[in-house]
Each structure stands twice: as C-alpha cells, then as structure tokens.
Enzyme design. Structure first.
Site: not given
Ligand code: BDR
Ligand code: CA
Length: 311
Positions: A240
């Site tokens: 992500h």
């Molecule tokens: C986001 O949530 C976090 O757990 C990850 O680091 C990312 O920023 C994804 O939904």
C-alpha cells in the site's frame, strides 16, 4: 531540484518499504523529516521503527518526531495481526542509536511548513491523518503552504480491509480524515482500489531475493513467510504505502479522477467509509484526486531498481 517531503507514518511493514523507497531516491526527494503517528502499533513503536529504518537506509541524520499518541476522538485501533507486535514482523532491527527529537511531531510539521516557501513541501501520509488534522486545526495558516498531500487512504470498489466498508487509515481516525478532506489542501488519495493491484507475488518476491542489498533483504524478510505471499489467498501482500512514494517518483504509473470524497464519521456499520463521488452525482466540489489504476509491473521495476541502489 529535489522535491521537499515530510513523511507522516506508522511503520508498519509497508510503511517500511515506502520509507526505504524514499531513501533510495535522493536526487528526486529531499526528506525533511519523519513524523510518527499511532496506528498499526502504538506510537512508542512507530517512532522507534522510523528511526530504525533510517539507520538501515543510511540516513540517521533525518529527524524523527513523535506525533499524536491516539486518534482525535476515538480509542486507538491497532493492526498487530497484519504487522506483528513490533510493527515490522519478520525484520529484526537493532535498537536505534539516534535519539528521537524532543519537539512534538505536530509542532515539527507546522514549523517545517512555515519555514519553507509556500507550495514547496509535500506531505506524504502513510497512516491515520491525526497529526496533519491536528496541525491544520492548530495552525490554519499551514494549509495554503502545503504543495500537496499524498495519502494512502480509502476504498471504494471492493470495500474496506478493516471493516466491509472502511480502509484502515481512514477507519482508525475518521475525524482526522474529515478535517483533511474538508481542508481545501491539494489532495491525492491512493485507496485500496489501487493498492490491491500492487502485490508482492511469489514471482516478484523471487526477483527481490536476487537483489543483494540490505534494503532488499529487509523488504524480503518483511514479506516472506506465512503472512507474506500467502496472504490474501495467495495473491501476495499488497504494498500500500510505497505507492505514495512511487507516485511522487513516477506519477505516470497511476491514473484516476478528480472527485469529491467525503468520509462517514457517524455510521455504526460504515464508520470510516470513504464516500467517493465517482460519477459526480452529489454536486459537491472536487476535493481530491482519487487514483484507482496502477501499472504494477512498472511499480515493481521502480522499487527493485531503487532497492538495488541502497547499501
Ligand atoms: C494501510 O493500513 C496500514 O495497516 C498499512 O500500513 C497501510 O497504511 C492499508 O489499509
Ligand atoms: Ca501505514
């Protein structure tokens, strides 16, 4: 000239990859500071992980500040089931040597934005928006000074990853998300719609393991094992947060649309849902660019080329 950025982050396995990617782009990105926020794990761990990662990447000179220790209104929601108790599951980094800076992260954010000419600093948000929301409330003059906020946040097409409706970074502090969405700052969102296209498959993990640098080994360690490629039905873990940094380096890898995005702050089933007006049916003004398509192969070419450059 390198683009000045502040990275606001809750490392976090994918945050770690984002930070390493940013460190591997010194010609394009001038990292003014890392500001930690409570998110995937509590603040004591996100700030120390930020320092650990800077030391791993050979840039302990970049200042790290601790920001907010909890969301604006609601109790904290952590994500140890994804990131492990340390936040960097799979990667065992030593205690950081470089101390945390004494100033609060929100004040550091405000000071950095005031110190630079207007329109020069981009804020990269890799976690809940608590620090930026607090900064915008405390010092409204910083809003017009921000070049752009680029935030991994939200979900539309497939729904959320922490509830059926909501993505983690928005769900963890929906009130902060609302402050940022309503602030009028230039905002680019990289939601799950996009990041779920960017997966570290077994084949890509194999390529990564060929790269003989500490940074590449660290990323492989973070995304190996039972919760690595096997995650999410064998599709590979989605990267992500590195998409935020990749967007700064190669905007052409991503595409989307300028729309209005609102956030649900009251619904019992839909708390933290991003209501993305893709077809412009509400008549509400555009407040964000919502990126929903990624060139995943291009992303991994960029990531691997850069990880090969770091020691
Ligand atoms: C986001 O949530 C976090 O757990 C990850 O680091 C990312 O920023 C994804 O939904
Ligand atoms: Ca994150």
């Amino acid at each position: 000239m390198a683009r000045k950025i502040i990275i606001d982050t809750d490392p976090g396995r994918d945050d770690a990859v984002a930070i390493l990617l940013a460190l591997a782009a010194p010609q394009e990105l001038d990292i003014l500071a890392l500001v930690a926020v409570a998110g995937n794990v509590p603040i004591a761990r996100t700030e120390s992980n930020a320092r650990r990662l800077l030391e791993l990447g050979g840039r302990p000179d970049i200042p790290v500040y601790a920001g907010c220790a909890r969301p604006l209104v609601r109790p904290p929601i952590t994500a140890e089931h994804v990131h492990g108790g340390t936040g960097l599951h799979g990667l065992d980094l030593p205690e950081p040597q470089v101390p945390l800076r004494p100033e609060h992260g929100v004040d550091a954010l405000i000071a950095a934005l005031r110190a630079a000419p207007p329109g020069e600093v981009t804020v990269c948000l890799l976690g809940p928006a608590t620090n930026l929301a607090m900064a915008l409330v405390k010092a409204p003059d910083i809003g017009p000074r921000i070049a752009e906020v680029v935030w991994m946040a939200g979900a539309r097409s497939e729904g959320g990853n922490v509830t059926p409706a909501a993505e983690y970074n928005v769900h963890a502090d929906p009130d902060a998300a609302r402050v940022v969405l309503d602030s009028g700052v230039p905002l680019t969102l990289l939601p799950l719609d996009l990041t779920h296209q960017v997966r570290l498959t077994d084949a890509r993990l194999g390529r990564l393991r060929q790269i003989d640098t500490a940074a590449a080994r660290a990323v492989a360690a973070l995304f190996s094992g039972a919760d690595g490629a096997a995650l999410q039905g064998g599709l590979g873990g989605p990267l992500h947060d590195p998409c935020v940094i990749a967007h700064l380096l190669r905007p052409g890898l991503f595409a989307g649309r300028a729309i209005n995005v609102a956030v649900e702050t009251a619904g019992s089933l839909t708390l933290g849902m991003t209501v993305a007006d893709w077809f412009g049916v509400t008549g509400r003004p555009v407040n964000a660019t919502w990126l929903n398509r990624a060139d995943a192969d291009g992303f991994f070419d960029l990531l691997f080329e850069r990880l090969a450059r770091l020691a």
